[in-house]
Enzyme design. Structure first.
Site, PDB file in Angstrom:
ATOM      1  N   GLY A 192       0.842  -1.181   0.000  1.00 37.37           N
ATOM      2  CA  GLY A 192       0.000   0.000   0.000  1.00 37.37           C
ATOM      3  C   GLY A 192       0.881   1.235   0.000  1.00 37.37           C
ATOM      4  CE1 TYR A 193       3.191   2.729  -4.067  1.00 33.77           C
ATOM      5  CE2 TYR A 193       1.210   1.374  -4.080  1.00 33.77           C
ATOM      6  CZ  TYR A 193       2.491   1.628  -4.537  1.00 33.77           C
ATOM      7  OH  TYR A 193       3.077   0.783  -5.430  1.00 33.77           O
ATOM      8  CG  LEU A 194       2.806   4.968   4.306  1.00 34.26           C
ATOM      9  CD1 LEU A 194       4.133   4.986   5.049  1.00 34.26           C
ATOM     10  CD2 LEU A 194       1.649   4.813   5.258  1.00 34.26           C
TER      11      LEU A 194
END
Length: 155
Positions: free
Chosen positions: A28-30
């Site tokens: 996932g992406y912060l």
């Protein structure tokens, strides 16, 4: 300074099949801004935090750090939101190169992308027969974009 020089290709599933066991990835992406993405990834039993700069040609800055698996799970579950990329990665040697073939799951099911890292952008590359089409210049195939606009939603 870490540089990633990478080309991406679609894979013809009629000419390629998995060999050996792949590694399940959950990422996932912060942050997924155009200038910089910050990714959290579980790769089997390992976990990583990766910072990537904007792509110029097929090159971009990349810095990757191991992090505790428990930290990665919390980051994925609590800070990355519900849009998580899941895929199984297979590695296959062809010629002098190690190819990474990603078989996507979930909302990106049906997509198979092969990536290969190069020493220079103009490096001559021998392509395996199962490579169908180059998509290095198509940002839709960046994982950070597949998270926002999954393959199965494309018209």
């Amino acid at each position: 300074m870490g540089l990633e020089i990478e080309r991406k290709f679609l894979v013809d599933p009629s000419l390629w099949s998995p060999q050996g066991e792949g590694t399940l990835f959950r990422q996932g992406y912060l942050s997924s801004a155009e200038a910089c993405v910050v990714r959290v990834r579980l790769a089997g039993d390992e976990a990583f935090l990766t910072v990537k700069g904007a792509t110029s040609g097929v090159t971009r800055l990349e810095f990757e750090y191991r992090i505790p698996r428990e930290d990665a799970m919390v980051l994925l579950d609590m800070l990355c939101g519900p849009a998580i990329i899941e895929k199984t990665r297979y590695r296959r040697r062809f010629g002098e190169k190690l190819w990474e073939i990603d078989v996507f799951h979930g909302e990106n099911d049906g997509l198979i992308v092969a990536e290969v890292e190069l020493l220079a952008e103009d490096e001559v590359l021998e392509l395996p027969e199962w490579v169908a089409q180059e998509v290095s210049d198509d940002p839709r195939y960046f994982n950070s974009n597949l998270m926002r606009c999954p393959f199965n939603s494309w018209a």
